[in-house]
Design a protein around this motif. Structure first.
Motif, PDB file in Angstrom:
ATOM      1  N   LEU A  91      42.912  28.245  28.380  1.00 37.07           N
ATOM      2  CA  LEU A  91      43.636  28.622  29.167  1.00 37.07           C
ATOM      3  C   LEU A  91      45.391  28.512  29.193  1.00 37.07           C
ATOM      4  CD1 LEU A  91      41.749  27.800  32.994  1.00 37.07           C
ATOM      5  CD2 LEU A  91      42.649  30.037  31.135  1.00 37.07           C
ATOM      6  N   LEU A 102      52.270  26.973  39.159  1.00 39.12           N
ATOM      7  CA  LEU A 102      51.497  27.590  37.852  1.00 39.12           C
ATOM      8  C   LEU A 102      50.860  28.786  37.980  1.00 39.12           C
ATOM      9  CD1 LEU A 102      51.847  24.471  37.290  1.00 39.12           C
ATOM     10  CD2 LEU A 102      49.888  24.892  36.174  1.00 39.12           C
ATOM     11  N   PHE A 104      48.191  31.204  35.898  1.00 38.22           N
ATOM     12  CA  PHE A 104      47.694  31.139  34.743  1.00 38.22           C
ATOM     13  C   PHE A 104      47.422  32.582  34.126  1.00 38.22           C
ATOM     14  CE2 PHE A 104      45.856  27.104  34.271  1.00 38.22           C
ATOM     15  CZ  PHE A 104      46.294  26.590  35.962  1.00 38.22           C
ATOM     16  N   GLY A 105      47.268  32.669  32.841  1.00 39.78           N
ATOM     17  CA  GLY A 105      46.833  33.472  32.748  1.00 39.78           C
ATOM     18  C   GLY A 105      44.947  33.770  32.719  1.00 39.78           C
ATOM     19  N   GLU A 106      44.666  35.156  32.156  1.00 37.24           N
ATOM     20  CA  GLU A 106      43.011  35.255  31.530  1.00 37.24           C
ATOM     21  C   GLU A 106      41.500  34.373  30.600  1.00 37.24           C
ATOM     22  OE1 GLU A 106      42.852  39.566  34.090  1.00 37.24           O
ATOM     23  OE2 GLU A 106      43.239  39.552  31.423  1.00 37.24           O
TER      24      GLU A 106
ATOM     25  N   GLN B  42      38.196  35.638  34.509  1.00 37.68           N
ATOM     26  CA  GLN B  42      39.531  35.711  35.065  1.00 37.68           C
ATOM     27  C   GLN B  42      40.405  34.061  35.163  1.00 37.68           C
ATOM     28  OE1 GLN B  42      40.990  38.124  38.725  1.00 37.68           O
ATOM     29  NE2 GLN B  42      39.621  39.887  37.679  1.00 37.68           N
ATOM     30  N   GLY B  43      41.738  33.755  35.373  1.00 39.88           N
ATOM     31  CA  GLY B  43      42.756  32.774  34.949  1.00 39.88           C
ATOM     32  C   GLY B  43      42.059  32.487  36.913  1.00 39.88           C
ATOM     33  N   LEU B  44      42.791  31.513  37.245  1.00 36.18           N
ATOM     34  CA  LEU B  44      43.520  30.768  37.716  1.00 36.18           C
ATOM     35  C   LEU B  44      44.146  30.797  39.212  1.00 36.18           C
ATOM     36  CD1 LEU B  44      41.815  28.790  36.717  1.00 36.18           C
ATOM     37  CD2 LEU B  44      42.463  26.819  38.051  1.00 36.18           C
TER      38      LEU B  44
END
Lengths: 113, 116
Positions: A91, A102, A104-106, B42-44
């Motif tokens: 991540l 923050l 985040f990307g996927e 997916q991301g957070l």
């Protein structure tokens, strides 16, 4: 506004092969993070950049992992050679400042066979 | 040392029922507290955060959390869950680690499954 962009989303390689992941943070975000997320675990910090300087890389396994953020914008995380235990999601996150939220990307999901 | 403990790895709950996801932390210094949600593949995404002030914090999607300093807890609650709340939830603690650096530590996550 575009979010944090990561590529590739998925990568399957054989052990001992190299692999690289790319991250483009949100425009204007000076702080960039790379996290490792193993299955069933929370993210763990690998490295943090302030602009182009790596200010916290204590958790980065430097024998096989490397990272760079040459112009203080996008970043690349490399593994060479990859091992079976490196299978995980990588991540990338960015924040406007060191104390900011923050984003985040996927993530990039790596499978090492 | 600092740690974050999410007491339940999985929580099944029926749709429209209330839910509480538990989080405890250990730290000898002041901390900032966060809850993130991660949908499949997916991301957070940040749900809510406690930095200072009121100990009851409201976030997105109807979630709220209460900071309890004496019990070192930051439990996440929602009075009525929807199918779309099915996801993994991570508690995180940020503390100042010196030399201008902040350390963010995540718990292992709680998988919330909403049953129709």
């Amino acid at each position: 506004e575009a979010g944090v962009v990561q590529s590739p989303r998925y990568k399957i390689i054989e052990k001992k092969q190299p692999v690289a992941f790319w991250c483009n943070p949100i425009s204007g975000h000076n702080t960039l993070y790379w996290y490792l997320q193993n299955l069933g675990q929370g993210p763990e910090l690998l490295i943090r950049y302030e602009n182009e300087e790596a200010v916290d890389d204590s958790q980065l396994p430097k024998d096989r992992f490397s990272a760079e953020r040459l112009k203080g914008v996008d970043s690349t995380l490399k593994i060479q050679p990859a091992e079976l235990g490196d299978s995980a999601v990588y991540l990338c996150a960015s924040s406007p400042t060191v104390t900011g939220e923050l984003f985040f990307g996927e993530g990039s999901r790596l499978t090492v066979l | 040392a600092q740690s974050v403990t999410q007491l339940d790895s999985q929580v099944p709950v029926f749709e429209e029922a209330p839910v509480e996801l538990r989080c405890n932390y250990s730290s000898s210094v002041s901390v900032y507290l966060f809850w993130y949600v991660q949908y499949p593949n997916q991301g957070l995404q940040l749900l809510l955060k406690y930095l200072s002030g009121s100990t009851l914090v409201k976030g997105i999607n109807g979630f709220e959390a209460e900071f309890n300093k004496s019990q070192t807890s930051f439990h996440l609650r929602k009075p009525s869950v929807h199918i779309s709340d099915t996801a993994e939830y991570f508690c995180a603690v940020r503390r100042y680690s010196g030399a201008g650096s902040y350390q963010l530590t995540f718990g292992k996550g709680t998988k919330l499954s909403v049953i129709p």
